[in-house]
Design a protein around this motif. Structure first.
Motif, mmCIF file in Angstrom:
data_model
loop_
_atom_site.group_PDB
_atom_site.id
_atom_site.type_symbol
_atom_site.label_atom_id
_atom_site.label_comp_id
_atom_site.label_asym_id
_atom_site.label_seq_id
_atom_site.Cartn_x
_atom_site.Cartn_y
_atom_site.Cartn_z
ATOM 1 N N SER A 12 -0.070 -2.958 3.707
ATOM 2 C CA SER A 12 -0.414 -4.603 3.444
ATOM 3 C C SER A 12 0.726 -5.052 3.949
ATOM 4 O O SER A 12 0.479 -6.407 4.263
ATOM 5 C CB SER A 12 -0.514 -4.660 1.942
ATOM 6 N N PHE A 61 -8.128 -4.123 -3.639
ATOM 7 C CA PHE A 61 -6.912 -3.668 -3.553
ATOM 8 C C PHE A 61 -7.012 -2.299 -3.327
ATOM 9 O O PHE A 61 -7.417 -1.672 -4.048
ATOM 10 C CB PHE A 61 -6.188 -4.141 -4.898
ATOM 11 N N GLN A 62 -6.164 -1.989 -2.162
ATOM 12 C CA GLN A 62 -6.237 -0.681 -1.641
ATOM 13 C C GLN A 62 -4.825 0.046 -2.528
ATOM 14 O O GLN A 62 -3.837 -0.505 -2.114
ATOM 15 C CB GLN A 62 -6.182 -0.475 -0.235
ATOM 16 N N ASP A 95 -9.250 -5.791 -8.271
ATOM 17 C CA ASP A 95 -8.723 -7.164 -7.795
ATOM 18 C C ASP A 95 -7.529 -7.128 -8.688
ATOM 19 O O ASP A 95 -7.491 -7.057 -9.861
ATOM 20 C CB ASP A 95 -9.798 -8.023 -8.327
ATOM 21 N N GLU A 119 -9.159 -4.868 2.632
ATOM 22 C CA GLU A 119 -8.493 -5.600 1.426
ATOM 23 C C GLU A 119 -8.342 -7.029 2.069
ATOM 24 O O GLU A 119 -7.608 -7.299 2.838
ATOM 25 C CB GLU A 119 -7.180 -5.149 1.065
ATOM 26 N N SER A 147 -7.366 -11.323 0.764
ATOM 27 C CA SER A 147 -6.692 -12.170 -0.164
ATOM 28 C C SER A 147 -6.917 -13.741 0.182
ATOM 29 O O SER A 147 -7.023 -14.137 1.170
ATOM 30 C CB SER A 147 -5.081 -11.659 -0.202
ATOM 31 N N ASN A 176 -10.536 1.539 -3.290
ATOM 32 C CA ASN A 176 -10.465 0.143 -3.579
ATOM 33 C C ASN A 176 -10.220 -0.029 -5.095
ATOM 34 O O ASN A 176 -11.188 0.147 -5.868
ATOM 35 C CB ASN A 176 -11.599 -0.578 -3.004
ATOM 36 N N THR A 185 0.981 -1.290 -0.013
ATOM 37 C CA THR A 185 0.095 -0.099 -0.050
ATOM 38 C C THR A 185 0.824 1.358 -0.023
ATOM 39 O O THR A 185 1.642 1.246 1.008
ATOM 40 C CB THR A 185 -0.867 0.070 1.179
#
Length: 806
Positions: free
Chosen positions: A120, A617-618, A638, A587, A589, A635, A110
């Motif tokens: 992240s 995904f930020q 993806d 976010e 995963s 955001n 991030t």
């Protein structure tokens, strides 16, 4: 082989091997005792603690790269920016200040100016989670090892870690009285000094103290005042007290302070900006030709009348208690940290801005920023771990974390009237200061009203605004990770985590100009803000896998794990409540990893194949909705990252050790979320395009060779070669294409040193060479179609180091 050679070679072997796969988070004393014994053993018998418990190296079903303190010293790598080159799965995005710099793992991270978003990649120092990764981007002066655990790690670590964890462990004090003094001197008047003393105070109490100081004039010439910039002036100290009244109890106190005053990090004009083409700091570049950026990577000059500078003050205190009762070890880590960061930023990137009695943008505009910020965080972690004696083993914990942050940010800039904004400001001013006939007269002829006030709006009319921002994070979690032996050679892996996040913010921006005029990057009084918001969210994530011993010292594993990073807001200086007030969702995963590990007597090989799908995904997303393109944390969509990683260690001869790693990574956009503000049809799909800071290929190879002599000294040779593929530094634009300026070229790096060791290494002198190939490179494209960060290590330079120890 003589005895002295055997001992040295075994020590080198252990250091390099543990540097590939070691983790330590608790169990420090037990691990050190095991490591001491391993000096007499070879690769297949190495013990590690990468899952917070002591295990054989071939039993760890986890992709982790680690650099030990002796490796860091041998590479003369003084900060995370230097070290990321040696960890192929990691990339570093350098900002104009530590608070804006960030790490990515496997292409995921991030990068944001927002104070209401978390990274992240979690950064942990001695078991304490850093609220902002930049807190750990300071100097490395008392490090035992740095571990990079790839992929989601929520079932093992207290804080959210959706992409990975950078775990930094500092050195424990010893019972024996030891000490060291080391100095390094480099070209361009750079020096570093470190002193350490450690020893037992009583049979039960030991302590250590490390002090550090470093200074560097800089490597960038400012032609405006003939001074050097991009240097530093830093100092720090760390005190550790270890109390061990019995074999089953240890209490560790750590206190630290660190201060840095860096005239860093000025953005360089790598492509022609057109702002001051006659300056001697103008780049040697043809600009963008046929869609390719001709970046002047040899640029080492600026022409700035305002100095970019960062002042950091850190203080920290933590207490860790480890108590063994029966078959279980209980751990408590309590910590308080504070961080004060002041950013001074040159935003117009020229020395002639703001002087002209002409309106912008026909004349160069002035833009200068000052932004102090304070962070204060408290964390508490409790966990319990089994002793690995039976078929079922586990680690479980409870974690609480709170962080408060306050920031004010003032921008002084040239008045902006390129679209009649002065009329808007004067109308607002008149309506708030006049009434009746006076108001009507003023509104009927705004030009006459401006003349009567003596008000213009030219480049030399400086206006300003200040934003007052605050955030609070509250996070608590319950996590656990375990294994169950299905057979003697097969184990089930499982873990679970429950997370509760709360994030709140306030934002108040005030235009400081008497008439409320708009400036370049300064919102008018009509757009002053007084906003607040909050969001809370919970998450349940897990991990499951299987591990099989396929032969002596060989293992394969497969895992599926879920990652989670909490929600946030895009809180920054020019916060727009309509756009930035929307919650940025969490976010998440899903990660799959297959791995193979071999640990033989003279060879260690680790192989991992991975794929991770990230939703929400930020990332900083382009928004050109108001005619000026900016990046806004959203955001963005993806993404998928997948690839192959290899770690290798080979004891080629008794005196030669080779070690290295490689990562082939494809991090791509699967689905793109167009900004809400962008008009329909003006935003295209970006599927298949690269994620920023995700080079396809990155690898490193290092060698250490010991040459013994009969002349009372030994010679240590060390060399490392690093290759980093080209990579983009930004997401693609709304039209679905990359800005050519954002493509950072590939580069090679060759570092080397030779050291003379006397009296069993009680004294060592080393000659150091950095970037022998003199291959220049940029770490970051900063924007505006011309700005780049080019680091110190992009030049070839030399140094000498002295170290004495007892």
């Amino acid at each position: 082989m003589n005895t002295r050679r055997s001992m040295v070679n075994r020590a080198v072997t252990l250091a390099m091997t543990s540097g590939l796969l070691v983790s330590a988070h608790g169990f420090a004393q037990e691990a050190e005792q095991v490591e001491a014994k391993e000096n007499e053993k070879s690769f297949e018998q190495i013990i590690v603690t990468s899952q917070k418990r002591v295990q054989s190296i071939s039993d760890v079903p986890l992709a982790v790269s680690v650099l030990r303190g002796d490796q860091i010293d041998a590479a003369f790598a003084n900060n995370v920016e230097n070290l990321q080159a040696l960890v192929p799965s990691v990339s570093f995005r350098k900002g104009t200040t530590t608070r804006n710099s960030a790490l990515t793992v496997r292409g995921i991270g991030t990068i944001s100016f927002s104070i209401a978003a978390e990274p992240s990649v979690a950064t942990v120092v001695d078991g304490v989670v850093m609220g902002r990764s930049g807190q750990a981007f300071a100097d490395l002066y008392d490090v035992n090892r740095i571990e990079v655990l790839r992929g989601p790690q929520g079932t093992l670590f207290g804080k959210n870690a959706s992409a990975g964890v950078v775990n930094i462990t500092t050195k424990d004090p010893s019972q024996d009285l030891t000490g060291s003094l080391s100095t390094e001197f480099y070209q361009d008047n750079e020096y570093r000094l470190k002193g350490t003393v450690s020893g037992g105070l009583t049979d039960e109490l030991s302590a250590s103290l490390t002090v550090f100081q470093g200074k560097f004039d800089g490597y960038i010439d400012n032609v405006y005042n003939n001074e050097k910039v991009n240097g530093y002036d830093r100092e720090g100290a760390r005190a550790v007290v270890l109390y061990e009244p019995s074999d089953d109890l240890s209490v560790k106190f750590i206190s630290e302070f660190y201060r840095a005053n860096d005239d860093c990090c000025a953005d360089l004009e790598g492509l022609p900006s057109g702002r001051n083409p006659d300056s001697s700091a103008a780049p040697d570049s043809n600009g963008i030709v046929d869609g390719v950026a001709d970046i002047d990577l040899e640029q080492r000059r600026i022409d700035h009348d305002f100095e970019s500078r960062t002042i950091d003050d850190h203080s920290a205190f933590s207490v860790q208690v480890d108590k063994t009762i029966g078959d279980f070890t209980y751990t408590s880590i309590t910590a308080q940290r504070s961080w004060e960061n002041i950013e001074y930023r040159e935003g117009d990137f020229t020395s002639i801005a703001g002087d002209s009695n002409e309106p912008v943008f026909g004349a160069p505009f002035l833009l200068h920023d000052v932004g102090p910020q304070e962070w204060s965080q408290f964390s508490q972690e409790f966990r319990v771990a089994s002793n690995m004696s039976g078929p079922f083993n586990f680690l479980a914990g409870v974690f609480y974390w709170n962080m408060d942050s306050e920031r004010n940010f003032t921008r002084d800039a040239s008045c902006q009237n390129n679209a009649g904004q002065l009329d808007q400001a004067l109308t607002f001013y008149a309506e708030n200061n006049l009434s009746g006939d006076a108001l009507a007269t003023a509104l009927s002829d705004l030009d006459a009203y401006a003349d009567s006030l003596g008000v213009s709006c030219n480049a030399n009319d400086i206006v300003s605004a200040t934003a007052y921002m605050s955030t609070e994070f509250n996070n608590w979690a319950v996590f656990g990770d375990g294994t169950y032996d299905i057979t003697e050679d097969m184990r089930l892996i499982f873990g679970l985590r429950y997370t509760d996040d709360e994030v709140s913010y306030t934002h108040r921006r005030v235009n400081n100009d008497e008439y409320g005029r708009r400036g370049v990057g300064v919102r008018p009084a009509t757009e002053d803000t007084d906003a607040r918001g909050s969001v809370s969210e919970t998450n349940l994530s897990g991990r499951v896998g299987i591990q099989v011993d396929i032969a002596d010292h060989q293992m394969i594993y497969g895992t599926y794990s879920q990652g989670y990073k909490g929600p946030g807001f895009n809180v920054y200086y020019n916060f727009n409540p309509a756009n930035d007030g929307r919650t940025i969702g969490a976010e998440t995963s899903d990660a799959f990893e297959l791995g193979y590990k071999y640990a033989g007597r003279d060879l260690l090989l680790n192989l991992a194949v991975f794929t991770t799908d990230i939703e929400g995904f930020q990332a900083n997303n382009f928004d050109c909705s108001d005619g000026t393109c900016i990046t806004r944390l959203t955001n963005a969509g993806d993404v998928t990252t997948q690839g192959v990683e290899v770690d290798l260690m080979w004891n080629a001869t008794d005196n030669l050790t080779l070690y290295g790693g490689a990562a082939y990574t494809k991090a791509e956009i699967d689905k793109f979320n167009c900004p809400v503000e962008v008009a329909a049809g003006s935003c295209t799909d970006r599927s298949g395009l690269d994620v920023p800071f995700s080079p396809d290929l990155k690898f490193s190879l290092s060698a250490e060779y010991l040459m013994e002599t009969q002349s009372g000294f030994d010679v240590f040779y060390n060399a490392s070669y690093i290759y980093t593929d080209e990579q983009y530094s930004d997401l693609p634009g709304n039209t679905g294409g990359f800005n050519p300026a954002s493509l950072l070229p590939a580069y090679n790096m060759l570092n080397a040193s030779v050291g003379l060791s006397f009296k069993d290494d009680a004294f060592r002198v080393s000659l150091i060479a950095k970037n022998l190939l003199d291959d220049s490179y940029a770490t970051t494209y900063s924007g505006d179609n011309f700005r780049y960060q080019i680091p110190r290590d992009a030049d070839r330079y030399f140094g000498v180091a002295f170290k004495a120890q007892f």
